[in-house]
Design a protein around this motif. Structure first.
Motif: not given
Ligand code: PHE
Length: 454
Positions: A159-161, A331-334, A343-344
């Motif tokens: 996900i980090v990418f 979903v949570v990260v967005a 930041s991401r």
């Protein structure tokens, strides 16, 4: 405030494989075969397909449409389509549901890491008591916890990418590998002597096992398997370009997911039958959640090329689990990136932390915390139950109600047909509209009422 342009998927194939990757997961390989085993084989498949077309496809179209039009995480997407209204809290609920699912999903994901590692050191090459070893593994306080965190870290590392370099690229690679591998396992399973009985079991319906509960089971399974009702499709759709065909993509993903569930069934059930007949015992495919982690190792230990089959199978299980987990985490990260302005990297770290802690409780509920109950259920079962049986169908219901009643009909049809650029026949778009507006919400409601009164 000027908004940064949002990242989008790079290609149609990438987008479709990412969505299929979200849908295809433990639900297909770990859950579908034993649900089918419990609920009458082909009869369950039939019911499942009906639920899929009448209830789930409309919900998926709604979710896709809201995400692409809202161009944001679930919370803000609702807010943009219905500014200032309470609807955005439905979006928030979706984010919460995703976090809850990820928290118990990563525990089973962790088990698949462990079983892959075990199969690589040829742990399934002799007859052993696999029920005992599974039981002692999951009740150990530390080991499953460690694997849970490894799985979660793996998910976070993708996900980090970001959307293109992380989600899209990895989904493409992993889903392709997954298909090749599962086909190999199917070939191995079907060529065992006596496998045909398992195939018969899958495709000859037994309607005597169909009850009111079967309907609920089929609906819950369909929602869970298609990843709908908790904002994952919505979030992915917010990265989709405006010229994609919503209806065709939704139909394609649903079809792909169902085919995969049946293929996974063909990888597992015929093998279980063949080995049971070889040992002169009755095959038990309704073994429940233990089917994959207890019955299958036993099956692998007894079949020719079983070690290789075990490695391939658990690798497939892990790949499927990771591509689903990344959609949940996204979903949570967005949400964290867009609403909390982080930041991401920080968003991923925060998600890892929260889901890691909740996941730890889920994992420990098979061991030291086994006695701790929430509403009579262990922590793991509680999260599994409230998400699959309540949050997802409820989320789906609300998504359909929003798309069918709150968006205007003209807007709905405009988005569905890309402002008339797609040549979708009028009767078809209207059918979809009324499925979304009336049939899906009423259908879900009836099944809900049925659960509460039975
Ligand atoms: N569809 C996934 C599976 O079949 C699970 C999932 C549910 C993923 C909900 C995202 C959202 O395993």
């Amino acid at each position: 405030m000027v908004r940064k342009p949002r990242e989008t998927f790079g290609s149609r194939m990438g987008m479709l494989l990412a969505m299929a990757g979200s849908a295809i997961g433990l639900g297909n390989i770990w859950r579908f075969p034993y649900m089918m085993g419990k609920n009458g084989g082909a009869a369950f498949i039939l019911l499942y397909v009906i639920m899929l077309v009448v209830l789930c496809l409309p919900v998926m179209v709604s979710e896709y449409l809201i995400g692409r039009r809202g161009e944001s995480n679930p919370f803000s997407s609702f807010d943009r389509l219905a500014p200032g209204s309470k609807w955005r809290w439905i979006g928030f609920l979706a984010v919460l549901a995703s976090a809850c699912i990820l928290s118990f999903y990563c525990v089973v994901g962790g088990w698949s890491v462990k079983y892959l590692a075990d199969s690589c050191i040829l742990a399934f090459s002799d007859e052993g008591d696999y029920a005992l070893s599974f039981g002692s593994f999951i009740s150990n306080p530390w080991k499953p916890l460690l694997y849970t965190l490894i799985f979660l870290a793996l998910t976070g590392a993708i996900i980090v990418f970001g959307v293109r370099k992380g989600i899209e690229r990895m989904s493409k690679v992993m889903i392709t590998m997954l298909f090749v591998i599962i086909v190999m396992v199917v070939v191995r399973s079907l060529t065992l002597p006596g496998a045909i009985e398992g195939v018969k079991y899958m495709f000859v319906p037994d309607f005597t096992k169909v009850t009111a509960d079967t309907c609920i089971a089929a609906m819950g399974q369909a929602f869970f398997s298609l990843s709908i009702g908790c904002g994952t499709i919505l979030t992915y759709a917010s990265y989709v370009k405006k010229d994609e065909n919503i209806l065709a993509s939704s139909a394609w993903v649903s079809f792909f997911d169902t085919m995969f569930a049946i293929i996974a069934g063909l990888a597992i059930i015929p093998a279980v039958y063949a080995i049971a007949y070889m040992n002169g015992v009755e095959p038990d495919v309704s073994a429940g959640p233990g089917l994959v982690f207890i019955t299958l190792p036993g099956v692998f230990s007894q079949m020719p090329l079983g070690n290789l089959a075990a490695i391939l199978f658990f690798l497939a299980l892990l790949l499927a689990a990771v591509t689903s987990a990344i959609s949940l985490m996204e979903v949570v990260v967005a949400f964290i990136i867009e609403e909390m302005h982080r930041s991401r990297k920080k968003a991923v770290a925060l998600c890892f932390l929260v889901c890691g802690v909740v996941g730890a409780f889920c994992s420990l509920s098979f061991g030291p915390l086994a006695g701790f109950k929430l509403f009579g259920l262990s922590v793991f079962d509680f999260f599994d139950y409230i998400t699959s049986n309540i949050m997802l169908p409820l989320g789906g219901l609300l998504l359909a109600v929003f798309a069918g009643w709150r968006l205007r009909r003209a807007n709905f049809l405009d988005e569905l047909t890309n402002s008339g650029k797609l040549r979708i026949p009028r009767w078809l778009s209207l059918t979809i509209y009324y499925l979304v507006k009336l049939v899906a919400p009423i259908g879900i409601l009836l099944i809900f009422l049925n659960t509460f009164f039975s």
